[in-house]
Motif scaffolding. Structure first.
Motif, mmCIF file in Angstrom:
data_model
loop_
_atom_site.group_PDB
_atom_site.id
_atom_site.type_symbol
_atom_site.label_atom_id
_atom_site.label_comp_id
_atom_site.label_asym_id
_atom_site.label_seq_id
_atom_site.Cartn_x
_atom_site.Cartn_y
_atom_site.Cartn_z
ATOM 1 N N ILE A 212 3.804 -0.173 -10.235
ATOM 2 C CA ILE A 212 3.341 0.802 -9.383
ATOM 3 C C ILE A 212 4.214 2.111 -10.100
ATOM 4 O O ILE A 212 5.331 2.111 -9.882
ATOM 5 N N ILE B 86 -1.660 1.665 -9.581
ATOM 6 C CA ILE B 86 -1.286 0.397 -9.230
ATOM 7 C C ILE B 86 -1.977 -0.587 -10.300
ATOM 8 O O ILE B 86 -3.067 -0.531 -10.383
ATOM 9 N N ILE C 222 -4.794 -4.870 -1.046
ATOM 10 C CA ILE C 222 -3.890 -3.768 -1.554
ATOM 11 C C ILE C 222 -3.889 -2.692 -0.410
ATOM 12 O O ILE C 222 -4.895 -2.233 -0.145
ATOM 13 N N LEU D 154 -2.103 0.586 2.146
ATOM 14 C CA LEU D 154 -0.893 1.681 2.215
ATOM 15 C C LEU D 154 -0.312 1.756 3.598
ATOM 16 O O LEU D 154 -1.131 1.695 4.492
ATOM 17 N N ILE E 287 -6.648 0.084 0.323
ATOM 18 C CA ILE E 287 -7.013 0.494 -1.159
ATOM 19 C C ILE E 287 -7.837 -0.342 -1.846
ATOM 20 O O ILE E 287 -8.824 -0.101 -2.567
ATOM 21 N N LEU F 176 -4.369 5.840 -6.639
ATOM 22 C CA LEU F 176 -4.093 6.173 -5.147
ATOM 23 C C LEU F 176 -3.664 7.439 -5.013
ATOM 24 O O LEU F 176 -2.676 7.828 -5.744
ATOM 25 N N VAL G 230 3.523 0.257 -0.354
ATOM 26 C CA VAL G 230 2.486 -0.134 -0.878
ATOM 27 C C VAL G 230 2.449 -1.686 -0.673
ATOM 28 O O VAL G 230 3.531 -2.281 -1.327
#
Length: 292
Positions: free
Chosen positions: A216, A227, A239, A241, A252, A264, A276
């Protein structure tokens, strides 16, 4: 001027033999050769004798491919040339960057001088930026190159191989790497190093299993976050947030986890600290991200 009368002009030397700024004394002589001293006058002769040039700059740093194409106006032929680098030709070629002066002498002894500067476009300038590690073993460092100067577009040869648009690569921790950047003019700059980023990420929690690598970056970020996932075998995962309170803000990605890259954009959120979380069947990786 009003009231003046023109008379034929006679002088022992032709006008072409007079240099710029010469003082010429003139008087009136009639058909019988009689001279009128009462009309004696002094004229300043302003003959045009100048130089101009088209300058071609050198291309790469240290190259000797600059040129000066000289043009001369006025002055009776033949002309002779004396350059500051010792050359005696009218034009100069195969020049490195520098200052060049010339004195041009006409057949009558009159001279004119001028100076020109040959620049160089120069080679690309390469700066190696932050090296960021992946989150699981075997640890890898992201080597990022920022290029300026030279002439875009640039080609990136990492470890001898062309990587289109490749401003960065992942290199195993402790491994040597090399980069050769070639610009549109063929000028190049090379740099080498050994990846020496952190062998772990201090913000990683709950690392379970060994088949998933997550990178990341940049972190901290000014808005856009990359990512990257690397897996040894496909698996289902998500994934997401989270804010610092652990509240899920958005998903995500959700589905089959492969070797993928996701972008992102945090600009829709207030600046601060976020998490994340990458979760698969048998592991959870959590990364703290600073948005500033």
């Amino acid at each position: 001027c009003s009231g003046m009368t023109s008379f034929p002009f006679s002088h022992p030397n032709p006008l072409d033999n007079l240099c710029e700024g010469c003082q010429v004394t003139a008087w009136v002589v009639d058909a019988n050769g009689c001279t009128s001293n009462s009309l004696v006058t002094t004229l300043k002769f302003l003959k045009v004798f100048t130089t101009s040039a088209i300058v071609t700059d050198a291309i790469c740093t240290g190259d000797a491919n600059g040129a000066i194409d000289l043009s001369v106006t006025g002055g009776p032929l033949p002309l002779s040339y004396s350059w500051s680098n010792g050359a005696t030709s009218q034009d100069l070629s195969n020049l490195t960057a520098g200052t060049y002066s010339v004195t041009v002498t006409a057949n009558n002894g009159c001279t004119t001088s001028n100076t020109w500067v040959v620049d160089e476009i120069g080679d690309p300038v390469v700066v190696i930026g932050t090296q960021i590690s992946t989150l699981t073993k075997p640890y890898k460092c992201r080597i990022t190159a920022t290029v300026s100067a030279g002439t875009a577009p640039y080609s990136y040869y990492w470890n001898g191989s062309l990587l289109p648009g490749g401003t960065s690569i992942l290199v195993t921790l402790g491994s040597a790497w090399s980069l050769n950047v070639v610009d549109a003019n063929g000028c190049n700059t090379s740099t080498t190093g050994t990846s020496a980023c952190l062998a772990f990420n201090p913000h990683t929690q709950n690392i379970l299993g060994d088949n998933l690598e997550v990178s990341i970056y940049p972190n901290p970020t000014t808005g856009l976050l990359n990512i990257e996932l690397s897996v040894s075998e496909e698996c289902d995962g998500e994934i997401a947030l989270y804010n610092i309170l652990g509240e899920k803000l958005e998903i995500i990605y959700q589905g089959v986890v492969e070797n993928n890259k996701f972008d992102l954009n945090l600009e829709k959120y207030p600046k601060g600290i976020y998490l994340v979380k990458v979760q698969t069947n048998n592991q959870i990786l959590t990364e703290k991200v600073i948005y500033k």
